[in-house]
Design an enzyme around this catalytic site. Structure first.
Site, PDB file in Angstrom:
ATOM      1  N   ALA A   1       5.134  -5.989   2.369  1.00 38.99           N
ATOM      2  CA  ALA A   1       5.825  -4.883   1.708  1.00 38.99           C
ATOM      3  C   ALA A   1       5.967  -4.959   0.193  1.00 38.99           C
ATOM      4  CB  ALA A   1       7.215  -4.710   2.328  1.00 38.99           C
TER       5      ALA A   1
ATOM      6  N   LYS B   1       5.732   1.263  -0.833  1.00 35.06           N
ATOM      7  CA  LYS B   1       5.614   1.909   0.476  1.00 35.06           C
ATOM      8  C   LYS B   1       6.933   1.822   1.246  1.00 35.06           C
ATOM      9  CE  LYS B   1       0.627   1.194   0.535  1.00 35.06           C
ATOM     10  NZ  LYS B   1       0.482   0.541  -0.766  1.00 35.06           N
TER      11      LYS B   1
ATOM     12  N   ASP C   1      -0.138  -2.930   5.056  1.00 40.03           N
ATOM     13  CA  ASP C   1      -0.877  -2.749   3.802  1.00 40.03           C
ATOM     14  C   ASP C   1      -1.432  -4.130   3.468  1.00 40.03           C
ATOM     15  OD1 ASP C   1      -1.781  -1.389   1.490  1.00 40.03           O
ATOM     16  OD2 ASP C   1      -0.133  -2.241   0.348  1.00 40.03           O
TER      17      ASP C   1
ATOM     18  N   CYS D   1      -6.333  -1.761  -0.517  1.00 47.51           N
ATOM     19  CA  CYS D   1      -6.712  -1.210  -1.823  1.00 47.51           C
ATOM     20  C   CYS D   1      -8.091  -1.775  -2.180  1.00 47.51           C
ATOM     21  CB  CYS D   1      -5.658  -1.522  -2.887  1.00 47.51           C
ATOM     22  SG  CYS D   1      -5.254  -3.271  -3.029  1.00 47.51           S
TER      23      CYS D   1
END
Length: 463
Positions: free
Chosen positions: A108, A113, A176, A229
């Site tokens: 996180a 996010k 993520d 990413c």
């Protein structure tokens, strides 16, 4: 073609092959100026009342805008606004958190996010924001405190550690994933130094381990949102193919594409046309940085017995009893500020700290954590000192014991200085919620004509 940005030769070679005719405009995009974005925070009262340019909204989020914000602004300090990359902003929207759900943001930090997810949950349900790196976890906790969410736990664990407490627990999980960071090359040129041709495969191996633990924490019927990413097929489409093969009960949910968003590319993996349901955010088509997003749904019937779990009572959060003196100190403070929604059964004490921790939440005493619930304040000798986070979580329109100050006094206070008053407030000495331009920014203690400073030292600005 002359390029100011020094991309690795093997990176250029790889994407020249993969992108064909598109390659040239793809490489040119690394020399363009990154476009900044920000989100407003609907947890705040009158959250659109900000001194910011709201003329450029994004089409995929009701709270997202193109533009930049200052970290030294009143809006930023009070948690009304969060600076976030335009691509990263779509991940929270794809997850689509609903009030009352149990959600995990597994990787996180720094909190973009997580703060987005929490802002859409209306303080209902539970968000576990986790970060394995302790320094980054502390930054995450700071950012989550600023937005004023009361339903967040910040943990500092590896995924396997979390699994001990949260097996088959979450309605939604956002991963993520740590990745090769190719999508960040434009923003952070130094990231190219870590890249080598085998790096995406190394990252993919780690991503599979993280996802294997995440899947064990997902409830039947739950939703997994995976993002990176990076542009690397090994970490994007090929990871989704691995998930679909490894967990046959998972189904890919097609994600809505807005202007400039690309489909996932089946040719980058096994040719499965369903991969078009993923989203690629490519810098030569989209304003944000490089990103990849996929959404998967667990299609097992809810209630199906998927593991031989030990039968027994579900462990809820351990209650550390408040002493009668602590109860009295807290209740006096809560009464003074007319606080609602803080029943004693949802409060627990750790050391001298008082936390809001819902009875229905599980016992996290075996986990490493930074914020074991919402910090309300600290018990000192014969007094209760409210937390900075509590000030940011309160709605000043519903608080009677407040003190409005001008921008100049706000600047003094957040720099660590006292505020001088022309006259003593009608309610006398004691704690007040301080507000500026209708935004709560801290607690202050009035002693006659002085507001004593309790702004956290590590967060001071203008000092």
């Amino acid at each position: 073609l002359f390029r100011s940005m020094n991309l690795p030769d093997e990176f250029i070679e790889k994407y020249t092959k993969l992108l064909g005719d598109e390659a040239e405009s793809f490489f040119e995009s690394f020399d363009t100026e990154p476009q900044k974005g920000f989100r407003l925070n609907p947890l705040k009262s009158n959250y659109q009342n900000v001194a910011l340019n709201l003329e450029h909204p994004v089409d995929y989020s009701a709270v997202g805008y193109v533009g930049s914000v200052s970290g030294n602004s009143l809006e930023h300090q009070t948690g009304y606004v969060y600076s976030q990359d335009l691509s990263a902003m779509y991940v929270g929207e794809v997850c689509g958190p609903r009030p009352g759900e149990k959600i995990l943001d597994l990787c996180a930090a720094p909190g973009g996010k997580s703060s987005h997810l929490a802002s859409l949950m209306n303080n209902e349900g539970l968000l576990v924001s986790n970060e394995i790196n302790r320094k980054r976890a502390l930054i995450l906790a700071e950012n989550m405190e600023r937005i004023g969410a009361r339903n967040v736990i910040v943990t500092n664990e590896d995924p396997t550690g979390l699994l001990k407490t949260f097996e088959q627990f979450f309605d939604k999980i956002v991963v993520d994933a740590p990745c090769s960071g190719e999508g960040m090359f434009r923003k952070d040129h130094a990231a190219t130094k870590y890249w080598h041709k085998d790096y995406p495969n190394e990252c993919a191996a780690r991503q599979k381990l993280i996802l294997a633990d995440a899947m064990k924490m997902l409830k039947q019927g739950g939703t997994l949102v995976y993002s990176t990413c990076t542009f690397a097929p090994e970490e994007d489409e090929q990871i989704i193919t691995w998930l679909l093969n490894e967990y046959p009960y998972l189904e890919l949910v097609p994600i809505k594409k807005y202007s400039g968003m690309d489909e996932g590319r089946p040719a980058f993996s096994d040719g499965n046309e369903e991969l078009k349901g993923c989203v690629r955010l490519m810098m030569h088509h989209f304003k944000g940085e490089g990103h990849f997003i996929a959404k998967l749904k667990d299609m097992r019937p809810v209630g199906e017995n998927v593991s031989k779990k030990k039968k027994g009572k579900k462990k809820h959060g351990k209650k550390s009893a408040m002493s009668s003196e602590q109860v009295e100190l807290w209740q006096n403070f809560a009464k003074e500020f007319e606080l609602e929604g803080f029943s004693l059964s949802n409060l627990k004490v750790l050391g001298d700290h008082l936390y809001l921790y819902q009875e229905s939440w599980p016992d996290i005493s075996r986990l490493k954590f930074i914020r074991p619930g919402f910090l309300l304040g600290t018990f000192k000798k014969k007094r209760f000192e409210p937390s900075y986070g509590l000030a940011l979580a309160l709605d000043p329109t519903k608080c009677q014991r407040k003190l409005a100050v001008e921008k100049e006094d706000w600047q003094k206070y957040v720099a660590g200085n006292v505020i001088s008053l022309k006259e003593r407030p009608a309610q006398g000495n004691g704690w007040y919620l301080l507000e500026c331009e209708d935004k709560a920014f801290a607690f202050g203690k009035v002693v006659d004509l002085t507001v004593k400073n309790f702004f956290p030292k590590g967060l001071r600005i203008f000092g």
